[in-house]
Design a protein around this motif. Structure first.
Motif, PDB file in Angstrom:
ATOM      1  N   ILE D 236      26.904  43.469   6.560  1.00 43.86           N
ATOM      2  CA  ILE D 236      26.910  44.322   5.887  1.00 43.86           C
ATOM      3  C   ILE D 236      25.501  45.227   5.297  1.00 43.86           C
ATOM      4  O   ILE D 236      24.942  45.655   6.380  1.00 43.86           O
ATOM      5  N   ALA D 237      25.753  46.018   4.630  1.00 41.59           N
ATOM      6  CA  ALA D 237      25.105  47.454   4.883  1.00 41.59           C
ATOM      7  C   ALA D 237      23.925  47.431   4.846  1.00 41.59           C
ATOM      8  O   ALA D 237      23.660  46.371   4.182  1.00 41.59           O
ATOM      9  N   GLY D 238      22.764  48.126   5.612  1.00 44.33           N
ATOM     10  CA  GLY D 238      21.686  47.779   5.948  1.00 44.33           C
ATOM     11  C   GLY D 238      20.656  48.595   4.838  1.00 44.33           C
ATOM     12  O   GLY D 238      19.832  49.083   6.005  1.00 44.33           O
ATOM     13  N   PHE D 239      20.677  48.589   4.054  1.00 48.64           N
ATOM     14  CA  PHE D 239      19.117  49.670   2.815  1.00 48.64           C
ATOM     15  C   PHE D 239      18.173  48.491   2.967  1.00 48.64           C
ATOM     16  O   PHE D 239      18.309  47.767   3.450  1.00 48.64           O
ATOM     17  N   ALA D 240      17.164  48.996   3.034  1.00 50.86           N
ATOM     18  CA  ALA D 240      16.193  48.556   3.238  1.00 50.86           C
ATOM     19  C   ALA D 240      15.213  48.024   1.900  1.00 50.86           C
ATOM     20  O   ALA D 240      15.808  48.745   0.978  1.00 50.86           O
ATOM     21  N   TRP D 241      14.192  47.332   2.092  1.00 51.79           N
ATOM     22  CA  TRP D 241      14.112  46.641   0.504  1.00 51.79           C
ATOM     23  C   TRP D 241      13.178  47.708   0.309  1.00 51.79           C
ATOM     24  O   TRP D 241      12.560  48.186   1.100  1.00 51.79           O
ATOM     25  N   ASP D 242      12.969  47.459  -1.060  1.00 53.19           N
ATOM     26  CA  ASP D 242      12.063  48.081  -2.090  1.00 53.19           C
ATOM     27  C   ASP D 242      10.603  47.260  -1.694  1.00 53.19           C
ATOM     28  O   ASP D 242      10.588  45.915  -1.956  1.00 53.19           O
ATOM     29  N   ARG D 243       9.386  47.740  -0.375  1.00 56.97           N
ATOM     30  CA  ARG D 243       8.090  46.695   0.301  1.00 56.97           C
ATOM     31  C   ARG D 243       7.606  46.071  -1.069  1.00 56.97           C
ATOM     32  O   ARG D 243       7.112  45.053  -1.349  1.00 56.97           O
ATOM     33  N   ASP D 244       7.439  46.814  -2.240  1.00 60.63           N
ATOM     34  CA  ASP D 244       6.068  46.385  -3.282  1.00 60.63           C
ATOM     35  C   ASP D 244       7.283  45.338  -4.263  1.00 60.63           C
ATOM     36  O   ASP D 244       6.304  44.573  -4.391  1.00 60.63           O
ATOM     37  N   PHE D 245       8.725  45.268  -3.581  1.00 59.08           N
ATOM     38  CA  PHE D 245       9.361  43.936  -4.380  1.00 59.08           C
ATOM     39  C   PHE D 245       9.138  42.438  -3.633  1.00 59.08           C
ATOM     40  O   PHE D 245       8.927  42.022  -3.921  1.00 59.08           O
ATOM     41  N   ILE D 246      10.167  43.298  -2.069  1.00 61.81           N
ATOM     42  CA  ILE D 246       9.577  42.273  -1.345  1.00 61.81           C
ATOM     43  C   ILE D 246       7.964  41.796  -0.975  1.00 61.81           C
ATOM     44  O   ILE D 246       7.885  40.326  -1.151  1.00 61.81           O
ATOM     45  N   LYS D 247       6.908  42.502  -1.677  1.00 58.66           N
ATOM     46  CA  LYS D 247       5.751  42.036  -1.616  1.00 58.66           C
ATOM     47  C   LYS D 247       5.938  41.368  -3.283  1.00 58.66           C
ATOM     48  O   LYS D 247       5.268  39.957  -2.763  1.00 58.66           O
ATOM     49  N   GLY D 248       6.384  41.389  -4.091  1.00 61.95           N
ATOM     50  CA  GLY D 248       6.085  40.566  -4.885  1.00 61.95           C
ATOM     51  C   GLY D 248       6.709  39.222  -5.170  1.00 61.95           C
ATOM     52  O   GLY D 248       6.392  37.838  -5.189  1.00 61.95           O
ATOM     53  N   MET D 249       7.259  39.406  -4.036  1.00 62.22           N
ATOM     54  CA  MET D 249       8.542  38.068  -4.467  1.00 62.22           C
ATOM     55  C   MET D 249       7.765  36.718  -3.455  1.00 62.22           C
ATOM     56  O   MET D 249       8.556  36.098  -3.443  1.00 62.22           O
ATOM     57  N   GLY D 250       7.227  37.646  -2.313  1.00 63.78           N
ATOM     58  CA  GLY D 250       6.173  36.769  -1.165  1.00 63.78           C
ATOM     59  C   GLY D 250       7.613  35.569  -0.435  1.00 63.78           C
ATOM     60  O   GLY D 250       6.740  35.269   0.173  1.00 63.78           O
ATOM     61  N   ILE D 251       8.788  35.923  -0.097  1.00 59.82           N
ATOM     62  CA  ILE D 251       9.108  34.892   0.613  1.00 59.82           C
ATOM     63  C   ILE D 251       9.965  36.215   1.419  1.00 59.82           C
ATOM     64  O   ILE D 251      10.813  37.616   0.738  1.00 59.82           O
ATOM     65  N   ILE D 252      11.023  35.612   1.985  1.00 63.35           N
ATOM     66  CA  ILE D 252      11.753  36.699   3.451  1.00 63.35           C
ATOM     67  C   ILE D 252      13.166  36.340   2.434  1.00 63.35           C
ATOM     68  O   ILE D 252      13.968  36.058   2.731  1.00 63.35           O
TER      69      ILE D 252
END
Ligand SMILES: [Mn+2]
Ligand SMILES: [Mn+2]
Ligand SMILES: [Mn+2]
Ligand SMILES: [Mn+2]
Lengths: 442, 442, 442, 442
Positions: D236-252
């Motif tokens: 799987i290509a490893g693009f980094a997540w948008d930090r704000d999106f992941i923070k909003g999701m609150g899960i990994i």
């Protein structure tokens, strides 16, 4: 956590306290308790002194740096606690004796955690536990509340629904007692026995039983029909189950199930024994007197073996194991009372159940079982309905809710008798039920 | 549908049949019934002839082209049926008398659809209804099965779980009786009264009551505490409810709830009346004798008013209304027994419930209520557990399942007594329970 | 209710208002409306005057004693209202144009109630609707809120979760439009057509279709593959469905499903038409201008036929029918947005769904369907997740929640693009989104 | 179990086999494997010989009495097996290459377990796994089926719904990879890291993360936005997540979530890399060739380090740990694919989920989590809908179901494109999809 763990025990003057102390001493290496605060009320001051001093002698004998504090000031004790255990009894054993005696007058089982007695114990206890929760929110918001106080299922339900404390676990020695009883009946070491527990407090079932990972359920079911393997509690008469009934059920009931599946025999036995030996409360009052006589002895510096007769075997085991697993994130499996969270399908997510859990630093995580067998879903729901109505009545002081709780209890034969018992018991416990008497009965 | 509607009535020799005939006559304009097949068994041949001839005279008097067929050949009758109604009684009233008498010997309520009697009526009836379902699959797969046969809830559950017939509706006159009783108590025309019914058969509640769309629940609850407004059934003793209890419940119970919330009074009354007037079956046996005497009269060509004493008031109303609404896709609201489908949260989707439904050409569509009030969820679940275990026992002939069903019934006090009653009743009904006797008891 | 019914219409200056007035005039005999208050904001004053005067002429022509009040004072209007209808548009059509234009820049569908546009319409609308709810609690606590304002599903969800108003119904003309389209495609009178609607707003399915009570679903599915029977909305491009796909689905999609099952074609069409005719908002702006030109004409005293082009066909029908059925406790079946209550299994009880309901004086009662077909559960859940996250973002003004809502929308291809669109749209709608700008972005 | 444990590995000629062998060798002391049967098909005979001989050399070097059997006769191998592991690939890497290449022609992601590729891998694999199940029922009914074959979630769903084998576990190395990646990113020993896993296969989330029992979720979420801590898979290509999106999701999220939350970037990357390096299958084909060259070397008697590049890191770890915990009733916690049983609220009880389980001798027991966060429920349901439709299509060979599965997949933009891809892929995989070609397309 600071320099060591701070334990607060509400109802610290209880005769059970030496068990708890022994449990902490035994586990000190991995569970470094530095302070134990034994809290009681004015009326219990004398017992608190006696048992507190015994606790100090036990700690001293063990050579451990655990400070034992005795106090009547609950708020002072709660400050920065790590674990709060509750084992108090509102109205003391006198109240329990009334819970047992009054129903018998109406040909209804009088028992501490079931039927009218369980209802009234709940009505007296829940307001106090919710006060403790409010104190905890303020003084030790990160602490765990480990509740032994009966009716433990109803009390846990009330904390989950009516307080902001989410870190609560209800504890009972019934599951561990069942496991021990099964091990004994099978003649194997208890460590080799696993039981799939699920249900409610004092209404828990063993859905399956394993020795060394192999199911031995059928063997256990056969053993249950054998009057010598009663697998029951000190406070419950041990009639053998009808073997065909248990075979049809296909699961292992707990001792308290006799109140529901052997109602007439249990009632007859209670009437008989209360007439001869007194009710269980009355028996216990004598036992307690004897115990405190022992505890008073300044030479005594270990838990006396006589305590086992008292009935709370394994309570300390259950509590100290739980605290240890939370503290050390052990992720072992223990049966406790916790928020359902979908683990048993037919019970609301936010209700308390008693079930095998993985015990983590974040508390118990229930293992999903899907649903209980069809045959027992009804009774379990009925007790959950009763617990919820009782908790609502305890919180609101609503006479009508209390009457509904009393009437829908499976041990109560009619709305008419329910009302008579309710009125007599409200009057008898008046002092401990201010929520019902502050205003005119609506 | 062909030239007209074909109705088949299993148990056509019943004394209720003239009600049904009257209902079809009254609705002929929108519900053009062309054939009614009254089916019975050998033993009921004489009654079938008497009631069948009365039916013919009724149709003739109405001047309608409805053919009345009388037959002992069920399969011949079922061929191409549009609606099959069932109102048979396996073992006749003699069996009912045993269901009522035997439990009383053990101080347990003996009743046709509740407790041990309900269990045994189910054990006798379910295998027969499932046979009818198998015949329908083959001979009239598109027909609707409209079941009046009690215990209607358990029977509908069994059809839903153990047959391939999905077009089944269970019918009871309790909800309509409640609506009529409420109207009478309030002194308003029944058409203005709406009741939100939900629960199980003979365990249905009125969650709210409206007159002209306005809730009058509190008024009705007050009226329920008034002994003159009993709102009960002919076959149920009419003790008034404790007003505080009903107020606490906040919903309207049905007459049968007295067995559960007034168990001791109901038992005492049953013992008394069975000792003096005989059990209900014994009373009914005499009523039936009188009715058939009347029916025999060749001058009689209408439903005699004496039939109302028999207790089945509104059954025809319920059945003919239902058939009419299905046939004409009326989409009106009627309380019937149908697949839950999520309408009541705590009951499995695939179980039978009794609830307000929109009646369409595709059958009843239940109106979702979320969940029942907490106070009654437990009892409702317990009856559902009982119904499911009873249905399983009926289908399998498994002695252990039957014992579990008996023991978990809320009216039965212990596994020991359950077993004694089970053994005596199995023996007494041996002839009608081949599934339990074809093989050695396992 | 007093001397007559008081209706309050928030956004009364809308071009749709004549439809509503016509609907009340038509039903006056059974729905005696005495006052209609048209409320708007300063900016809409001119349109309010124009449409209000037309409304007065319509009422006058009909010769009915209905008072039309025009006001900018919402609170004055709400006082003692019986029904409050909402049809306002925060930011007017300019805002809608931005919702449509901006996403297109990122190759994402720009649409009023779906995707990024739907999100932003929700973010602007929900705080206003919740303010109205707070006013209603105070000024007309018994009134019904009948919400037309899009996105109607998300708005109803927000009212159910974040206000104390429980008497709320969300309305859409999609189901009625589907029924009409089906009737036309089949060449039968719409009154003979019944559709089993279930799903969410703008995501509703016809689970089955009946003509005279007989299922004609397969016929309808065949017709759906025929490009001439598009059964679509004025604002949705009408590509025909792949017949094999619809046959595999076995249910009838609504027009809006094209956004999800034909995403690429819809996007291509939008880009094309926005480049040539302008986006839908831009087209509507011209239509509105023309309409108000007509409305201005003092000779006009009926609803002009040109209104039908506007796209809101049947909205008045839906709203007035609903109000009529509530007022008169009609207990007929209408598809509306209401609290799920278990009617669709996989959606939370407390969420809004769009489903066939029995309309009573106590509001809509959803008909339980069990669960949606497996194939569509996922998409329905995804839209519900989106609606809930959007509603939470609207209430809290939380940037991260808004970003999650944007990213999880099925029309948005990545978190990166979601963020870019979010940032640009937040800026573009800044004036109408105070909740996001009052504090520093957290 | 007999003298030792009998393991059967279907697809034993896989390049992963040395991992598995190494795992059994390492655990021999507590997991006494006596026989390993490597089963393959004719086409794989040569690879089977090569890898089988390496396995024999590894065992010999370890000095353990484990018999390695190589066979093309699956039924002979299955006889009396204790554990059956499956790691076969119907159509070999050539089929995978088609799954990857064909969708790209339509601008759709081509991937082995997601989107159209995942669908076709499922359609090819499920009939074979169900055949294996039928053989197991007959030849080793008590054995555990440990399935590695992708798409592991869909395959486990199919076994649970369409076979009689209840002892099935689906395995994936994604959770263990996430745990390792987190440990690395935090710089702590993996044994100190606990992750609360829940979701579906290749759609699993870390709901919380603990180091030494303390939540470090926020720290991990921050790390996820750091491109150096990609925590992704080899394939799987490893693009980094948008930090704000992941923070909003609150899960990994897991690595595969990129296909859904970064669809456009992933597609662009795939197109790029397939044009330059070839698709993943094509890369793997070369890797495999190199590996088998190594395996052939008669001097090699340990697992070569080059295997790690292949992408299946930790698969052996996961499989051997699971088998060990089942065999020894270890009751430790492992994330696996198992029957939901209520553990995740919004998924059917009988569906497969990927979740933390207690591993007992009776198999995995899922830990109840209540429900997933609102934001992800929709996507999870959508994948479950897809998996269920795909499994149904695989079992029935129904073209319309396959088209529905294809169209509802979140990576597919329309019914039109779905149909084109379906038709082309059916044709391309014709040989491996007899269920779609035995009869005329319905
Ligand atoms: Mn206990
Ligand atoms: Mn009835
Ligand atoms: Mn709409
Ligand atoms: Mn995997």
């Amino acid at each position: 956590m600071k320099n060591g763990i701070k334990i607060v025990t509400i109802g610290g003057g209880s005769s059970y306290t030496p068990e708890l102390i022994e449990g902490f001493i035994k586990r000190y290496d991995e569970l470094p308790v530095s302070e134990i605060w034994l809290v009681d009320i004015n009326k219990g001051n004398q017992k608190l002194e006696i048992v507190g001093n015994l606790a100090r002698r036990m700690v001293e004998k063990a050579g451990l740096p655990i400070d034992i504090h005795l106090t009547l000031n609950r708020r002072e004790a709660l400050k920065d606690a790590d674990f709060v255990t509750t084992q108090f009894r509102v109205g003391l054993l006198d109240a329990r004796a009334k819970d047992e005696r009054i129903p018998l007058k109406y040909d209804v089982i009088g028992q501490e955690t079931n039927g009218p007695g369980g209802l009234f114990k709940g009505l007296r206890t829940i307001p106090v536990i919710l006060e403790i929760c409010r104190d905890m929110e303020e003084l030790c918001p990160d602490a765990w509340l480990v509740n032994f106080t009966n009716p433990a299922g109803m009390v846990t339900e009330a904390v989950l629904r009516y307080s902001n404390i989410k870190k609560v676990v209800g504890l009972c020695n019934v599951p561990i007692g069942m496991r021990m009883g099964i091990a004994k009946a099978l003649g194997v070491d208890p460590d080799r026995v696993q039981v799939d527990f699920a249900g409610l407090n004092h209404m828990v079932f063993g859905l399956d039983v394993y020795v060394d990972g192999k199911s031995v359920k059928d063997k256990v079911i056969n053993a249950l029909g054998n009057p010598e393997n009663e697998m029951t509690m000190k406070n419950i008469a041990g009639f053998a189950w009808d073997r065909d009934f248990i075979k049809g059920m296909g699961i292992i009931p707990c001792g308290y199930h006799r109140y529901y599946y052997k109602t007439d025999e249990m009632l007859a036995e209670e009437k008989e024994s209360s007439a001869t030996n007194g009710t269980r409360a009355e028996v216990v009052q004598q036992l307690e007197k004897d115990l405190f006589e022992l505890y008073r002895n300044p030479e005594l510096n270990v838990k006396p073996t006589q305590l086992e007769k008292r009935g709370g075997a394994y309570y300390s085991e259950a509590a100290c194991s739980l605290i240890n697993s939370i503290y050390n994130d052990k992720r072992d499996i223990q049966p406790v009372n916790t928020r359902n969270n979908g683990a048993i399908a037919s019970i609301p997510d936010e209700s308390a159940i008693e079930i095998n859990c993985v015990i983590t630093k974040e508390g118990p995580r229930p293992i999903a079982i899907g649903d209980l067998p069809v045959a027992v879903r009804g009774l379990v729901q009925q007790i959950k309905s009763f617990e919820r109505m009782a908790a609502e009545a305890a919180v609101t002081g609503d006479y009508h809710k209390a009457l509904v709780a009393m009437t829908i209890n499976p041990l109560v034969p009619s709305d008419t008798i329910a009302k008579k018992m309710l009125d007599e018991m409200l009057e008898a416990h008046k002092e401990d039920l201010p929520q019902f008497f502050n205003e005119v009965k609506s």
